[in-house]
Design a protein around this motif. Structure first.
Motif, PDB file in Angstrom:
ATOM      1  N   ALA A   1       0.821  -1.208   0.000  1.00  9.28           N
ATOM      2  CA  ALA A   1       0.000   0.000   0.000  1.00  9.28           C
ATOM      3  C   ALA A   1       0.856   1.261   0.000  1.00  9.28           C
ATOM      4  O   ALA A   1       0.437   2.308  -0.509  1.00  9.28           O
ATOM      5  N   ALA A   2       2.059   1.162   0.585  1.00  8.95           N
ATOM      6  CA  ALA A   2       2.939   2.334   0.608  1.00  8.95           C
ATOM      7  C   ALA A   2       3.363   2.734  -0.803  1.00  8.95           C
ATOM      8  O   ALA A   2       3.761   3.890  -1.032  1.00  8.95           O
ATOM      9  N   ARG A   3       3.254   1.790  -1.779  1.00  4.40           N
ATOM     10  CA  ARG A   3       3.630   2.093  -3.163  1.00  4.40           C
ATOM     11  C   ARG A   3       2.424   2.162  -4.106  1.00  4.40           C
ATOM     12  O   ARG A   3       2.532   2.697  -5.196  1.00  4.40           O
ATOM     13  N   ASP A   4       1.294   1.584  -3.678  1.00  5.51           N
ATOM     14  CA  ASP A   4       0.108   1.498  -4.541  1.00  5.51           C
ATOM     15  C   ASP A   4      -0.955   2.463  -4.030  1.00  5.51           C
ATOM     16  O   ASP A   4      -1.581   2.228  -2.986  1.00  5.51           O
ATOM     17  N   TYR A   5      -1.176   3.547  -4.768  1.00  7.13           N
ATOM     18  CA  TYR A   5      -2.119   4.577  -4.322  1.00  7.13           C
ATOM     19  C   TYR A   5      -3.529   4.001  -4.175  1.00  7.13           C
ATOM     20  O   TYR A   5      -4.241   4.310  -3.205  1.00  7.13           O
ATOM     21  N   GLY A   6      -3.958   3.193  -5.146  1.00  9.61           N
ATOM     22  CA  GLY A   6      -5.315   2.646  -5.107  1.00  9.61           C
ATOM     23  C   GLY A   6      -5.547   1.795  -3.873  1.00  9.61           C
ATOM     24  O   GLY A   6      -6.566   1.942  -3.179  1.00  9.61           O
TER      25      GLY A   6
ATOM     26  N   GLU B   1     -14.502  -5.687  -1.286  1.00 10.05           N
ATOM     27  CA  GLU B   1     -15.782  -5.028  -1.551  1.00 10.05           C
ATOM     28  C   GLU B   1     -15.573  -3.534  -1.779  1.00 10.05           C
ATOM     29  O   GLU B   1     -16.139  -2.941  -2.710  1.00 10.05           O
ATOM     30  N   HIS B   2     -14.735  -2.929  -0.948  1.00  8.26           N
ATOM     31  CA  HIS B   2     -14.434  -1.500  -1.120  1.00  8.26           C
ATOM     32  C   HIS B   2     -13.648  -1.267  -2.398  1.00  8.26           C
ATOM     33  O   HIS B   2     -13.856  -0.248  -3.085  1.00  8.26           O
ATOM     34  N   ALA B   3     -12.742  -2.202  -2.719  1.00 10.97           N
ATOM     35  CA  ALA B   3     -11.955  -2.048  -3.943  1.00 10.97           C
ATOM     36  C   ALA B   3     -12.862  -2.061  -5.172  1.00 10.97           C
ATOM     37  O   ALA B   3     -12.656  -1.289  -6.123  1.00 10.97           O
ATOM     38  N   ILE B   4     -13.863  -2.932  -5.171  1.00  9.85           N
ATOM     39  CA  ILE B   4     -14.782  -2.998  -6.319  1.00  9.85           C
ATOM     40  C   ILE B   4     -15.646  -1.746  -6.387  1.00  9.85           C
ATOM     41  O   ILE B   4     -15.962  -1.244  -7.479  1.00  9.85           O
ATOM     42  N   VAL B   5     -16.013  -1.213  -5.210  1.00  9.11           N
ATOM     43  CA  VAL B   5     -16.750   0.053  -5.199  1.00  9.11           C
ATOM     44  C   VAL B   5     -15.897   1.160  -5.812  1.00  9.11           C
ATOM     45  O   VAL B   5     -16.375   1.964  -6.637  1.00  9.11           O
ATOM     46  N   CYS B   6     -14.620   1.212  -5.413  1.00 11.91           N
ATOM     47  CA  CYS B   6     -13.713   2.216  -5.983  1.00 11.91           C
ATOM     48  C   CYS B   6     -13.521   1.996  -7.484  1.00 11.91           C
ATOM     49  O   CYS B   6     -13.459   2.958  -8.266  1.00 11.91           O
ATOM     50  N   LEU B   7     -13.435   0.734  -7.896  1.00  7.25           N
ATOM     51  CA  LEU B   7     -13.296   0.413  -9.309  1.00  7.25           C
ATOM     52  C   LEU B   7     -14.503   0.910 -10.094  1.00  7.25           C
ATOM     53  O   LEU B   7     -14.366   1.493 -11.187  1.00  7.25           O
ATOM     54  N   GLU B   8     -15.671   0.686  -9.520  1.00 10.25           N
ATOM     55  CA  GLU B   8     -16.893   1.142 -10.190  1.00 10.25           C
ATOM     56  C   GLU B   8     -16.926   2.667 -10.276  1.00 10.25           C
ATOM     57  O   GLU B   8     -17.323   3.244 -11.306  1.00 10.25           O
TER      58      GLU B   8
ATOM     59  N   LEU C   1      -4.753   8.426 -19.427  1.00 13.69           N
ATOM     60  CA  LEU C   1      -4.308   8.312 -18.042  1.00 13.69           C
ATOM     61  C   LEU C   1      -5.382   7.643 -17.181  1.00 13.69           C
ATOM     62  O   LEU C   1      -5.087   6.776 -16.355  1.00 13.69           O
ATOM     63  N   LEU C   2      -6.644   8.055 -17.412  1.00 16.38           N
ATOM     64  CA  LEU C   2      -7.751   7.459 -16.648  1.00 16.38           C
ATOM     65  C   LEU C   2      -7.910   5.973 -16.960  1.00 16.38           C
ATOM     66  O   LEU C   2      -8.126   5.157 -16.056  1.00 16.38           O
ATOM     67  N   ILE C   3      -7.802   5.631 -18.249  1.00 16.09           N
ATOM     68  CA  ILE C   3      -7.962   4.227 -18.615  1.00 16.09           C
ATOM     69  C   ILE C   3      -6.806   3.387 -18.093  1.00 16.09           C
ATOM     70  O   ILE C   3      -6.985   2.226 -17.700  1.00 16.09           O
ATOM     71  N   ASN C   4      -5.590   3.975 -18.067  1.00 17.97           N
ATOM     72  CA  ASN C   4      -4.451   3.259 -17.490  1.00 17.97           C
ATOM     73  C   ASN C   4      -4.658   3.010 -15.990  1.00 17.97           C
ATOM     74  O   ASN C   4      -4.359   1.924 -15.479  1.00 17.97           O
ATOM     75  N   ARG C   5      -5.162   4.051 -15.309  1.00 18.67           N
ATOM     76  CA  ARG C   5      -5.430   3.890 -13.878  1.00 18.67           C
ATOM     77  C   ARG C   5      -6.537   2.863 -13.656  1.00 18.67           C
ATOM     78  O   ARG C   5      -6.461   2.045 -12.723  1.00 18.67           O
ATOM     79  N   LEU C   6      -7.563   2.894 -14.485  1.00 16.17           N
ATOM     80  CA  LEU C   6      -8.648   1.923 -14.390  1.00 16.17           C
ATOM     81  C   LEU C   6      -8.119   0.508 -14.636  1.00 16.17           C
ATOM     82  O   LEU C   6      -8.497  -0.447 -13.937  1.00 16.17           O
ATOM     83  N   ASN C   7      -7.250   0.376 -15.617  1.00 15.85           N
ATOM     84  CA  ASN C   7      -6.671  -0.938 -15.917  1.00 15.85           C
ATOM     85  C   ASN C   7      -5.850  -1.460 -14.736  1.00 15.85           C
ATOM     86  O   ASN C   7      -5.917  -2.640 -14.384  1.00 15.85           O
ATOM     87  N   GLU C   8      -5.052  -0.563 -14.124  1.00 18.25           N
ATOM     88  CA  GLU C   8      -4.267  -0.966 -12.959  1.00 18.25           C
ATOM     89  C   GLU C   8      -5.171  -1.363 -11.800  1.00 18.25           C
ATOM     90  O   GLU C   8      -4.893  -2.309 -11.057  1.00 18.25           O
ATOM     91  N   CYS C   9      -6.266  -0.623 -11.658  1.00 17.59           N
ATOM     92  CA  CYS C   9      -7.213  -0.930 -10.573  1.00 17.59           C
ATOM     93  C   CYS C   9      -7.858  -2.291 -10.805  1.00 17.59           C
ATOM     94  O   CYS C   9      -8.062  -3.069  -9.871  1.00 17.59           O
ATOM     95  N   ARG C  10      -8.192  -2.596 -12.056  1.00 18.14           N
ATOM     96  CA  ARG C  10      -8.769  -3.908 -12.366  1.00 18.14           C
ATOM     97  C   ARG C  10      -7.760  -5.016 -12.084  1.00 18.14           C
ATOM     98  O   ARG C  10      -8.097  -6.068 -11.528  1.00 18.14           O
TER      99      ARG C  10
END
Length: 764
Positions: free
Chosen positions: A19-24, A130-137, A170-179
């Motif tokens: 988490a210290a390296r992964d913002y999401g 569950e929270h991660a999927i909410v953030c992904l959505e 940039l948004l799609i890259n962030r979305l891809n990383e989140c997925r």
């Protein structure tokens, strides 16, 4: 410190280094942390803990400063955890070693505590996901909103258009990383779930099944299923939530996808794995909680044709919405072993019941079958196996099967449970042998479905066998066998040995050798007698019971006059006797023994009243009770007084028995015999191993020829021919002439102790 204390389990299970390296991930953990603080605050509100409420609010305000820098918060928490670990690692090695030396029970408790922590970690992982999927959505909705707005604005400026495309990229890259991150978290969650399922199914459930096997034959093992149900349900709930996560990911993919979408590539395999884990868990969750048993049976797993029995099944995955929706069907196993003449049976009665929570004291999902019975198939029910193996009826094992279907939220799986092998008899006279088979199987077999067990039956190591014998007394009377009693039994089986732990008892020695006088019949006869007539005395430790004649003499020879002990007869099935110390004319101890009492006596008068009223009448003296001190030195009335009847004299309800059977007459140098009544004498006692005399018993056997009758020419047939010319000989006064042969039993043979041998009727 408050946050560290109250949220310790959650904090220790998170991946702060990542988490210290992964913002999401850091943002997800930050939000879950604030939620947990709100939950803890609510608890303090309910408890009216005002100081804690204030502290939690203050801590939350402190953490809210990291809203824009969640990675910094993760780094800080990681630093504190590493420092804690350094402190713990620097602890003294001696303390660590001392902590490792714990008792087995403490180790089991520690294992269960560790399992609880892992369960809590699984629940936290699900919550984080569950929270991660909410953030992904939310990220996907943000991208979709901006992109749709961009399309409606129809920007013509190329520079502005390029700038927006860079933003979208940039948004799609962030979305891809989140997925990718979400799928990675899903994989780790399934890893954790698989590990827990392996622990539950491969260890905890197997351990419970073994404990249930042992409890069926008397072991004091805990077979409560409530904790297993809690764990199984926890994992099942989490896996059903994972199913919902997959459904949500599918919705997101259907709304928006792109080239090299990780969800499209990885979701099918992950979902298949999750389904397989859930299926394995559910298939193992259907068990037989209470094994088949008859109301008046000797023990569970022995069933008789046309006699009702009961059995209870349980589903360890508890979903209240399934109450009364799952039907359980019962039947006999259709897989017949290759055994010649193997019988087949049909199950009669209510063979179908709903799983429900009303029939369980703990609210579990159970189907309680209470009125089942078995009927043998008359045609086509037996055959000749290819191996031509033949077993007796009481060695033939059968399995009862239970089937149901689990259906919830579109997930369906067939479940099956089976009982431990049962022995099916047709006559009550077979019950004792059938129970011996159940004891042997559940003592030794680790395969609960091995119906061919008696085709090649193994021997039992003495430690395991001795423990099983102790369980029989423990379950019947709440008191097992001590080491000395087990050693006497071992001596009876193996003779004198340096180390009994290396000895083994064969199935034949247990139930078949010595014709009608098998070891099991002898032991079970004692157990039935103790349970029926001597339970209180045995439970209080007043009966030494399993002690050899030689050991008895060794214990009593140095004791004062009147010291006595109680032991079980070695030759009379279901007999108990007592021996006491007298002092002869030379001042030497003289051990005397009364003939064994059996149920014929004990059903008329309690054994403690026999001890209380037993008397010897010496010539020209008043009757005297020679029993004064229970070994080693407890006064008789102190040991047995709590059970004495309050009435005495002629008001004593046992006076008729006392007058006719418990007064012995001693006359100097002779035994007076006046009754023409005859009696059949049975073989006496002596410590003999089951495979022949050895040790002291063999030595005593050599002395038996010295005991010859030297009475006057008139020889009463009721007197034992083994008595010699003692200074004082005993004769029993009978005031009631109605005596049957069953009242008279020949005393132990093979010893030169004085024995009360003949019961003689004197005319008034």
């Amino acid at each position: 410190m408050d946050v560290r204390h109250y949220l310790s389990v959650w904090i220790e299970k998170q991946e702060w280094q990542r988490a210290a390296r992964d913002y999401g991930l850091a943002m997800v953990l930050y939000q879950v942390l604030l939620e947990n603080l709100d939950i803890q605050h609510s608890r303090f509100v309910q408890e009216e803990s005002f100081l804690q409420q204030h502290n939690i609010r203050r801590h939350k305000q402190t953490f809210q400063r990291y809203q824009d820098e969640p990675c910094a918060l993760a780094s800080a928490i990681l630093w504190f955890l590493e420092k804690e670990k350094e402190i713990l690692d620097s602890a003294d090695l001696d303390e660590k070693v001392q902590l490792l030396h714990v008792e087995q029970e403490a180790m089991e408790t520690t294992c269960h505590q560790e399992l609880e922590r892992k369960m809590a970690g699984l629940r936290n992982d699900v919550q984080c996901l569950e929270h991660a999927i909410v953030c992904l959505e939310e990220q996907q909705d943000e991208f979709d909103f901006k992109y749709q707005t961009h399309k409606m604005e129809a920007v013509t400026d190329e520079a502005q258009k390029n700038e927006r495309m860079k933003m979208f990229q940039l948004l799609i890259n962030r979305l891809n990383e989140c997925r990718k991150s979400t799928l990675g978290d899903l994989t780790k969650l399934l890893d954790r779930a698989e590990h827990l399922i392996n622990l539950l199914v491969g260890k905890e459930l197997v351990d419970w099944q073994r404990r249930q096997q042992k409890s069926c034959i008397g072991a004091p093992d805990n077979v409560c299923l409530d904790q297993l149900e809690k764990w199984f349900t926890c994992v099942a709930v989490c896996l059903f939530q994972v199913q919902e996560f997959f459904n949500k990911l599918q919705e997101l993919v259907e709304k928006m996808s792109y080239e090299n979408d990780p969800v499209k590539a990885q979701k099918p395999a992950l979902q298949k794995r999750a389904d397989a884990l859930l299926k394995d868990l559910l298939k193992s969750s259907f068990v037989v909680e209470t094994q088949p048993s008859m109301p008046q049976g000797k023990g569970p797993l022995v069933l008789r044709t046309n006699v009702q029995f009961s059995v209870k099944t349980r589903l360890l995955v508890k979903f209240p919405e399934l109450n009364h929706s799952m039907k359980v069907n019962v039947s006999m196993s259709r897989e017949a072993p290759q055994i010649k003449g193997y019988r087949r049976f049909n199950v009669l009665g209510t063979a179908s019941k709903d799983l429900n929570m009303a029939e369980s004291h703990s609210g579990g999902m159970v189907a309680d079958f209470r009125h089942l019975s078995l009927r043998e198939q008359k045609s086509g029910g037996s055959g000749k196996g290819i191996n031509d193996i033949s077993l007796s009826v009481t060695e033939e094992l059968h399995i009862i099967c239970f089937n149901t279907v689990f259906e919830l939220k579109g997930f369906s799986v067939e479940l099956q449970a089976s009982s431990l092998p049962v022995v099916i008899i047709s006559n009550s006279s077979q019950q004792q042998s059938a129970w011996a088979s159940i004891l042997w199987f559940n003592m030794l077999s680790l395969d609960p479905k091995d119906v061919m067990f008696f085709a090649n039956v193994p021997a039992a190591p003495w430690p395991q066998f001795g423990e099983m014998l102790s369980w029989q007394f423990l379950s019947a009377t709440k008191r097992g066998l001590d080491d000395d009693q087990r050693n006497m039994i071992a001596h009876k089986l193996f003779g004198k040995q340096q180390n009994y732990d290396i000895c083994k008892v064969t199935w034949s020695k247990f139930t078949k050798e010595n014709g009608q006088d098998t070891f099991w019949l002898w032991f079970d006869g004692i157990l039935v007698m103790v349970k029926s007539y001597l339970e209180n005395l045995w439970r209080e430790g007043l009966i030494m019971g399993f002690v050899s004649k030689g050991k008895e003499k060794f214990l009593l020879r140095k004791k004062k006059r009147g010291t006595f002990l109680l032991r079980f007869s070695e030759s009379v099935v279901g007999g108990i006797t007592f021996s006491w110390v007298e002092i002869d004319s030379n001042g030497e101890p003289d051990i005397k023994t009364v003939q064994p009492f059996t149920k014929v006596d004990l059903c008329q008068i309690p054994f403690h009243e026999i001890i209380r009223n037993f008397q010897i009448l010496e010539a020209e003296n008043i009757p005297e009770n020679p029993l004064l001190f229970l070994y080693p030195d407890t006064p008789k009335d102190e040991a047995f007084g709590q059970w004495y009847t309050e009435k005495s004299g002629d008001d004593n309800p046992y006076m008729k028995y006392i007058k006719t059977k418990l007064v012995f007459v001693s006359k100097e140098n002779t035994l007076e015999a006046r009754s023409p009544m005859s009696c059949d004498m049975t073989q006496g006692e002596g410590l003999e191993p089951m495979n022949g005399p050895c040790g002291e018993a063999a030595e005593q056997e050599d002395e038996s020829h010295l005991l010859q009758s030297q009475l006057d020419p008139f020889q009463d047939p009721m007197l034992s021919s083994s008595l010699g010319p003692y200074d004082e000989d005993l004769l029993l006064y009978f005031e009631n002439p109605c005596i049957t042969n069953s009242d008279f039993i020949q005393p132990d043979s093979g010893t030169n102790d004085f024995v009360l041998s003949g019961f003689n009727l004197l005319s008034a």
